[in-house]
Design a protein around this motif. Structure first.
Motif, PDB file in Angstrom:
ATOM      1  N   ALA A  35       0.805  -1.228   0.000  1.00 17.84           N
ATOM      2  CA  ALA A  35       0.000   0.000   0.000  1.00 17.84           C
ATOM      3  C   ALA A  35       0.838   1.278   0.000  1.00 17.84           C
ATOM      4  CB  ALA A  35      -0.952   0.013   1.182  1.00 17.84           C
ATOM      5  N   GLY A  36       1.930   1.290   0.727  1.00 17.67           N
ATOM      6  CA  GLY A  36       2.765   2.484   0.815  1.00 17.67           C
ATOM      7  C   GLY A  36       3.904   2.521  -0.175  1.00 17.67           C
ATOM      8  N   GLY A  37       3.942   1.578  -1.092  1.00 16.26           N
ATOM      9  CA  GLY A  37       5.045   1.489  -2.038  1.00 16.26           C
ATOM     10  C   GLY A  37       6.163   0.640  -1.468  1.00 16.26           C
ATOM     11  N   VAL A  38       7.304   0.658  -2.145  1.00 21.16           N
ATOM     12  CA  VAL A  38       8.451  -0.153  -1.737  1.00 21.16           C
ATOM     13  C   VAL A  38       9.687   0.732  -1.673  1.00 21.16           C
ATOM     14  CG1 VAL A  38       9.881  -2.142  -2.313  1.00 21.16           C
ATOM     15  CG2 VAL A  38       7.454  -2.197  -2.820  1.00 21.16           C
ATOM     16  N   ALA A  39      10.352   0.725  -0.517  1.00 19.96           N
ATOM     17  CA  ALA A  39      11.559   1.529  -0.325  1.00 19.96           C
ATOM     18  C   ALA A  39      12.808   0.678  -0.501  1.00 19.96           C
ATOM     19  CB  ALA A  39      11.559   2.149   1.065  1.00 19.96           C
ATOM     20  N   HIS A  65      11.495  -2.912  -9.399  1.00 18.72           N
ATOM     21  CA  HIS A  65      10.518  -1.895  -9.788  1.00 18.72           C
ATOM     22  C   HIS A  65      11.086  -0.475  -9.767  1.00 18.72           C
ATOM     23  CE1 HIS A  65       8.244  -5.412  -8.555  1.00 18.72           C
ATOM     24  NE2 HIS A  65       7.450  -5.068  -9.540  1.00 18.72           N
ATOM     25  N   LYS A  66      12.389  -0.360  -9.905  1.00 21.08           N
ATOM     26  CA  LYS A  66      13.068   0.937  -9.860  1.00 21.08           C
ATOM     27  C   LYS A  66      12.516   1.921 -10.897  1.00 21.08           C
ATOM     28  CE  LYS A  66      17.757   2.659  -9.505  1.00 21.08           C
ATOM     29  NZ  LYS A  66      19.166   2.285  -9.533  1.00 21.08           N
ATOM     30  N   GLY A  67      12.070   1.412 -12.019  1.00 19.93           N
ATOM     31  CA  GLY A  67      11.500   2.256 -13.069  1.00 19.93           C
ATOM     32  C   GLY A  67      10.198   2.925 -12.675  1.00 19.93           C
ATOM     33  N   LEU A  68       9.535   2.439 -11.624  1.00 18.47           N
ATOM     34  CA  LEU A  68       8.282   3.034 -11.156  1.00 18.47           C
ATOM     35  C   LEU A  68       8.524   4.166 -10.142  1.00 18.47           C
ATOM     36  CD1 LEU A  68       6.113  -0.197 -10.700  1.00 18.47           C
ATOM     37  CD2 LEU A  68       6.114   1.401 -12.616  1.00 18.47           C
ATOM     38  N   ASN A  69       9.780   4.457  -9.848  1.00 20.78           N
ATOM     39  CA  ASN A  69      10.136   5.533  -8.926  1.00 20.78           C
ATOM     40  C   ASN A  69      10.381   6.804  -9.734  1.00 20.78           C
ATOM     41  OD1 ASN A  69      11.068   7.150  -6.883  1.00 20.78           O
ATOM     42  ND2 ASN A  69      12.959   6.029  -6.569  1.00 20.78           N
ATOM     43  N   ARG A  70       9.327   7.547 -10.009  1.00 17.61           N
ATOM     44  CA  ARG A  70       9.412   8.717 -10.886  1.00 17.61           C
ATOM     45  C   ARG A  70      10.263   9.853 -10.329  1.00 17.61           C
ATOM     46  NH1 ARG A  70       3.382   9.813 -12.012  1.00 17.61           N
ATOM     47  NH2 ARG A  70       2.739   7.676 -11.736  1.00 17.61           N
ATOM     48  N   LYS A  72      12.737   9.603  -8.149  1.00 13.93           N
ATOM     49  CA  LYS A  72      14.084   9.115  -7.823  1.00 13.93           C
ATOM     50  C   LYS A  72      14.483   9.346  -6.360  1.00 13.93           C
ATOM     51  CE  LYS A  72      14.548   8.275 -12.209  1.00 13.93           C
ATOM     52  NZ  LYS A  72      13.746   7.186 -12.665  1.00 13.93           N
ATOM     53  N   ASP A  73      13.530   9.119  -5.435  1.00 13.73           N
ATOM     54  CA  ASP A  73      13.811   9.324  -4.023  1.00 13.73           C
ATOM     55  C   ASP A  73      14.108   8.023  -3.270  1.00 13.73           C
ATOM     56  OD1 ASP A  73      11.276   8.225  -4.005  1.00 13.73           O
ATOM     57  OD2 ASP A  73      10.382   9.767  -2.741  1.00 13.73           O
ATOM     58  N   GLY A  74      14.117   6.888  -3.965  1.00 10.08           N
ATOM     59  CA  GLY A  74      14.410   5.611  -3.313  1.00 10.08           C
ATOM     60  C   GLY A  74      13.162   4.877  -2.864  1.00 10.08           C
ATOM     61  N   ILE A  75      11.980   5.405  -3.199  1.00  4.76           N
ATOM     62  CA  ILE A  75      10.718   4.756  -2.853  1.00  4.76           C
ATOM     63  C   ILE A  75       9.886   4.655  -4.144  1.00  4.76           C
ATOM     64  CG2 ILE A  75       8.649   4.745  -1.417  1.00  4.76           C
ATOM     65  CD1 ILE A  75      10.136   6.749   0.435  1.00  4.76           C
ATOM     66  N   ALA A  76       9.575   3.446  -4.543  1.00  9.06           N
ATOM     67  CA  ALA A  76       8.764   3.242  -5.741  1.00  9.06           C
ATOM     68  C   ALA A  76       7.290   3.203  -5.357  1.00  9.06           C
ATOM     69  CB  ALA A  76       9.147   1.932  -6.437  1.00  9.06           C
ATOM     70  N   CYS A  77       6.474   3.969  -6.043  1.00  8.16           N
ATOM     71  CA  CYS A  77       5.008   3.963  -5.893  1.00  8.16           C
ATOM     72  C   CYS A  77       4.514   4.361  -4.513  1.00  8.16           C
ATOM     73  CB  CYS A  77       4.445   2.597  -6.272  1.00  8.16           C
ATOM     74  SG  CYS A  77       4.829   2.069  -7.948  1.00  8.16           S
TER      75      CYS A  77
END
Length: 79
Positions: A35-39, A65-70, A72-77
């Motif tokens: 739910a909170g994304g992936v860090a 899923h690094k490409g889903l981190n728009r 670029k803060d180290g947390i995807a989605c």
């Protein structure tokens, strides 16, 4: 003795790290499981503003899923 060894190999639990990583197509799919994304690690800070959920820390899932981190803060989605 050999039979006991063979049986114990089949009865060992499978850990999530041993399982193949699931590849989500987009953030909507990823957020159904996380739910909170992936860090990438526990140290990263969200740069996307206020979020509703805490991200799951899992480097292997983040790397997949690094490409889903728009931003670029180290947390995807994050959401």
């Amino acid at each position: 003795m050999a039979g006991l060894l063979v049986c114990s190999v089949f009865l060992l639990p499978v850990h999530p790290a041993d399982a193949a990583a699931v590849k989500f197509k987009n953030c909507m799919q990823l957020n159904k499981s996380y739910a909170g994304g992936v860090a990438m690690n526990a140290i990263v800070k969200n740069k996307g503003g206020k979020t509703k959920y805490k991200p799951t820390v899992a480097a292997s899932i983040y790397i997949t899923h690094k490409g889903l981190n728009r931003n670029k803060d180290g947390i995807a989605c994050e959401r």
